[in-house]
Design a protein around this motif. Structure first.
Motif: not given
Length: 604
Positions: A364-371
């Protein structure tokens, strides 16, 4: 209970008592304005006085008990106890009484510290609730060092007792968990290192923000690949056309939200399927033969895990790893009961679930970071505004750095004092090591002498035992000899009495013999006189009416003489018999006198 119990012992250092009552506070304490502090049942001076009194009393008892000089050195120990936020001084005093009654540990100071810990990145205060207990490890009655008798099995038992008395959960044996205790200073260093790593991440973030538009193009390409990844192949009835006309920021927000909702729904569906499969497995186990229940349980769990992983693979996740399957297979060899297997499988699933939640958070953190990266690219002006804000943040960080530098300088002073104390302690320990080496040599010499003395003692014990047996035998023999001596003395008196009687009879017989000899002599004279008398001339035979007087007298005297000779012979025989008896009695008396040291008038 929740909180994990723990107690760890270490030798007391020179500043421990002042550390406990905060006479010398460490530099890593939480700010006093936060309202946290410490509680101590005795200050440094009172605790030191009590400790010296306990040690002096133990030395005196040791000298009385063993008549030897006191030699123990490592008899002062500190214990750090993990406690709950609600633990009181009375709870710890009850624990101290338990140690005194069961093990003989004498506690002279207790301190509760609630002013140590750290503040995390979100500003939350994380308190390290713990207590310090100081002990004199000398037996109250004998003065001997009792802590040297404590073995690992005793320490494991103490861990369980602490958990029970303080109402806390017993920790996992470190032989299984491999967990080691971290000292407060070491913990502070780790936290400082963690802060440094976070600062480094922030610095990287700043460098990324400052990159030129050429670098933003690279981010744009990254965004394009991310957008491909976020194509909602896992979300049903998602209308891609609804993204038309929206800004890039809005698109990434909608796409990210849809993706995360799809992942959450997928996980919930798989968890529900897992629960249903577990119910079916429970029915299979109940109906399975007794010898195959364990196999059915393990194989059923493996299949449930595999199905769950298969479903999670569709969203690029997995819950169970190869090591989990290996641990599951190992359960077949341990011969556990069904309940034991269920408990162990639950533990493995809990560990896997904890690990999976960490993976999910990272995903989730990776997805949010990419976002977030895409959002930064969408509006450069917004990024510039963020840079301005970060500049202000930098100034705040610089202030924190200045504070850390001051704290570091203060710690440096503490380290210097600690190093000096350690150097002094090291010198003392070196002397003690030399003394211990000499004592070991003496101990070996004493062991050799002790073995030799033990052998001599064993030999002498045999000799003494035999001598005692001989003495007992002599006592018995002496008793018999005493009884025999009494009998012989009685016989001796009777013999003396008989000897006196024989002597009297002997005297009487000698007198009679003299009388007979005199009578015999007279008779002999008469016979001789008759033999010398003139013979009468023959006359014509005639009838004599009366016998011849001379012949008749001769015959009578002859008979008397023969009788006297016979009496004389018999008297002589009696005298010979009496002399033989007298000689035998004399020999017996001489033997008795020689044997028993008796002196008589017999020889005289």
């Amino acid at each position: 209970m929740g909180s994990i119990a723990s107690i760890n012992f270490k030798p007391t250092n020179n500043i421990q008592l002042k550390h406990n009552d905060r006479t010398t506070p460490p530099t890593y304490l939480l700010a006093k304005e936060l309202g946290y502090g410490c509680e101590c049942n005795r200050n440094c001076d009172d605790a030191l006085a009590l400790r010296d009194a306990l040690v002096a009393k133990a030395k005196e008892r040791y000298k009385q008990a063993f008549n030897q000089p006191f030699k123990s050195t490592r008899n002062l120990w500190s214990a750090v106890v993990n406690i709950k936020p609600t633990t009181t001084m009375q709870d710890l005093e009850r624990l101290a009484r338990h140690f005194k009654n069961k093990y003989g540990f004498q506690c002279y100071q207790i301190a509760i510290h609630r002013d140590e810990g750290h503040i995390d990145d979100e500003g939350n205060v994380c308190i390290n609730h713990h207590a310090h207990m100081e002990f004199v490890m000398l037996d109250e009655l004998t003065g001997k060092n009792i802590f040297r008798l404590i073995r690992p099995r005793h320490l494991r038992q103490i861990q369980s007792e602490v958990a029970t008395i303080l109402g806390m959960q017993r920790g996992v044996d470190k032989r299984k968990s491999g967990v080691k205790r971290i000292e407060p200073r070491a913990y502070a260093k780790l936290m400082e290192k963690s802060k440094g790593e976070r600062k480094e991440l922030k610095a990287k973030y700043q460098r990324l923000v400052k990159k030129d538009l050429n670098e933003l193009k690279v981010i744009n390409k990254t965004y394009a690949s991310l957008f491909k990844q976020l194509e909602i192949r896992h979300v049903e009835n998602f209308n891609k056309e609804s993204l038309n006309g929206l800004s890039d920021t809005e698109k990434i927000n909608i796409t990210t939200t849809a993706y995360l909702e799809a992942v959450e729904n997928k996980i919930n569906t798989l968890k529900q399927q897992k629960l249903e499969a577990e119910k079916s497995l429970a029915e299979l186990i109940d109906n399975a033969p007794k010898g195959k229940k364990a196999h059915t349980l393990i194989e059923g769990a493996r299949k449930i895990w595999a199905n769950l992983n298969k479903g999670l693979k569709e969203i690029n996740l997995s819950e169970f790893e190869a090591e989990d399957y290996k641990a599951l297979r190992e359960l077949k060899k341990k011969g556990l009961t069904i309940d034991g297997l269920k408990a162990r499988i639950t533990e493995l699933e809990d560990l896997a679930e904890s690990r999976f939640q960490e993976k999910l958070k990272l995903e989730v953190a990776q997805v949010e970071l990419n976002a977030d990266f895409k959002k930064l690219q969408s509006k450069h002006n917004s990024a510039l505004a963020d840079i301005t804000l970060l500049k202000f943040g930098k100034e705040g960080l610089q202030d924190q750095i200045n504070d850390l530098v001051k704290e570091k300088q203060s710690q440096s002073k503490d380290y210097k004092l600690t190093i000096q104390g350690l150097q002094t302690t090291n010198k003392e320990l070196s002397k003690q090591i030399e003394s211990v080496a000499a004592l070991k040599a003496k101990a070996q010499e004493l062991d050799t002498k002790s073995n030799s003395l033990a052998k001599d003692l064993a030999t002498k014990s045999d000799v003494i035992r035999k001598a005692l047996e001989n003495v007992q035998s002599l006592h018995a023999t002496n008793k018999e000899q005493a009884e025999s001596l009494a009998s012989l003395q009685k016989d001796y008196k009777e013999v003396l009495k008989a000897n006196q009687s024989l002597s009297t009879r002997h005297t009487d017989d000698l007198t009679k013999i003299k009388e007979l000899e005199e009578s015999n002599t007279n008779l002999q004279k008469q016979i001789n006189a008759l033999n010398k008398a003139p013979q009468a001339q023959e006359v014509p035979k005639q009838k004599d009416i009366a016998p011849k007087p001379s012949q008749a007298d001769y015959d009578a005297l002859k008979r008397q003489y023969d009788d006297a000779q016979e009496n004389l012979r018999q008297a002589q025989e009696k005298i010979d018999d009496l002399e033989y008896e007298n000689t035998k009695l004399g020999d017996a008396l001489i033997e008795l006198e020689t044997k028993h040291g008796i002196t008589s008038n017999y020889h005289k």
